[in-house]
Design a protein around this motif. Structure first.
Motif, short mmCIF file in Angstrom:
data_model
loop_
_atom_site.label_atom_id
_atom_site.label_comp_id
_atom_site.label_asym_id
_atom_site.label_seq_id
_atom_site.Cartn_x
_atom_site.Cartn_y
_atom_site.Cartn_z
N UNK A 90 -41.17 -10.39 -20.50
CA UNK A 90 -40.68 -9.40 -19.53
C UNK A 90 -39.46 -9.92 -18.79
N UNK A 91 -39.50 -11.18 -18.37
CA UNK A 91 -38.35 -11.77 -17.68
C UNK A 91 -37.14 -11.83 -18.60
N UNK A 92 -37.39 -12.15 -19.86
CA UNK A 92 -36.31 -12.19 -20.85
C UNK A 92 -35.65 -10.84 -20.99
N UNK A 93 -36.44 -9.80 -21.18
CA UNK A 93 -35.88 -8.49 -21.47
C UNK A 93 -35.23 -7.85 -20.24
N UNK A 94 -35.77 -8.05 -19.06
CA UNK A 94 -35.13 -7.51 -17.87
C UNK A 94 -33.83 -8.24 -17.57
N UNK A 95 -33.81 -9.55 -17.82
CA UNK A 95 -32.58 -10.32 -17.64
C UNK A 95 -31.50 -9.84 -18.60
N UNK A 96 -31.88 -9.59 -19.83
CA UNK A 96 -30.92 -9.17 -20.85
C UNK A 96 -30.44 -7.75 -20.60
N UNK A 97 -31.36 -6.84 -20.26
CA UNK A 97 -30.99 -5.44 -20.05
C UNK A 97 -30.05 -5.29 -18.86
N UNK A 98 -30.27 -6.08 -17.82
CA UNK A 98 -29.45 -5.96 -16.62
C UNK A 98 -28.26 -6.93 -16.62
N UNK A 99 -28.02 -7.58 -17.76
CA UNK A 99 -26.93 -8.54 -17.90
C UNK A 99 -25.59 -7.91 -17.50
N UNK A 100 -24.87 -8.49 -16.52
CA UNK A 100 -23.58 -7.93 -16.09
C UNK A 100 -22.44 -8.31 -17.03
N UNK A 101 -22.70 -8.18 -18.32
CA UNK A 101 -21.73 -8.43 -19.38
C UNK A 101 -21.88 -7.31 -20.41
N UNK A 102 -20.89 -7.15 -21.27
CA UNK A 102 -21.02 -6.24 -22.40
C UNK A 102 -21.69 -7.00 -23.53
#
Length: 262
Positions: A90-102
């Motif tokens: 869950x931490x992995x996917x929320x970090x990736x989804x909200x990543x402030x990069x393209x």
């Protein structure tokens, strides 16, 4: 330019682009606990790097990722480790989804199960013609995790997502493109296609693009978190079904499972 390497993840940063490569080629980049933890660490590092605008996700060896490491995770009878593993996912996917990069996923070979959920979190997905994509949890009597329900529904709509999840079939890159699961099929040169996309993005006002992404991610992040919690609960129940135990036995014995609906 900087280069860092861990046992399970390879991170290379060149100017404004970060390349994150899953690095368990001997296991088709199946995600074990060590890789999940390393991915969280590296993604947070990228998120905080103000010099990076674009992140490219890929896999080493013969494929992108075959999913979660079934032999070390799903067949385990140790329930004490299940919750922490799901929390890490869950931490992995929320970090990736909200990543402030393209973010771009560059898929070659298999992208299945948790590996496909990981790929689907990107803003743009490119697959080569030899790719095989499958949300195939159903084959071992489980449900998608890693936000698989969320990402499938976002790209396909609820009803087509349900059908794809229930079928769990392998899709070619062309089939995945036709239903809208991915954004582009590369020709003979996946790396060249990805670099062309990155180059095109870097010529645009990237900060404005990232701001648009941030608006959507902030809007939908609570829904993703809810889905991840529901997947954790649902997966816990599924792990105790007879169908899951049969699915695991069939996987290990390399045969077709015989499900009884129990």
């Amino acid at each position: 330019m900087s280069t860092q390497q861990a046992e399970t993840v390879f991170l290379h940063i060149n100017e404004r682009v970060a390349h994150l490569t899953l690095n368990r080629p001997q296991a088709l980049n199946a995600m074990d606990v060590a890789m999940l933890n390393e991915l969280v660490h590296k993604l947070k590092e990228i998120a905080s790097n103000e010099d990076v605008d674009v992140l490219v996700l890929s896999g080493s060896g013969r494929g992108f990722s075959s999913g979660g490491d079934i032999k070390t995770m799903l067949s385990s009878t140790d329930e004490s480790g299940f919750g922490p593993v799901m929390d890490t996912i869950s931490e992995l996917m929320t970090t990736l989804y909200s990543m402030p990069k393209l973010v771009i996923s560059a898929i070659h070979g298999p992208a299945a199960g948790l590996g496909l959920s990981f790929a689907l979190s990107a803003d743009y997905i490119i697959a080569d013609r030899q790719s095989v994509l499958a949300m195939n949890f159903i084959g071992i009597g489980l449900i998608p995790d890693g936000g698989g329900h969320f990402f499938m529904e976002r790209r396909l709509g609820e009803f087509k997502a349900k059908q794809a999840i229930w079928e769990g079939k392998q899709m070619s890159a062309e089939e995945a493109l036709a239903i809208g699961l991915i954004d582009e099929v590369a020709g003979e040169d996946l790396q060249g296609t990805v670099l062309n996309k990155v180059g095109a993005w870097l010529k645009k006002p990237v900060k404005a693009m990232i701001q648009t992404k941030s608006i959507y991610s902030e809007l939908h992040l609570p829904e993703l978190k809810k889905v991840l919690e529901l997947e954790k609960r649902g997966q816990q129940v599924m792990r105790h079904t007879e169908d899951h135990q049969e699915g695991i036995r069939a996987f290990i014995e390399k045969r077709k499972p015989i499900f009884m609906g129990k």
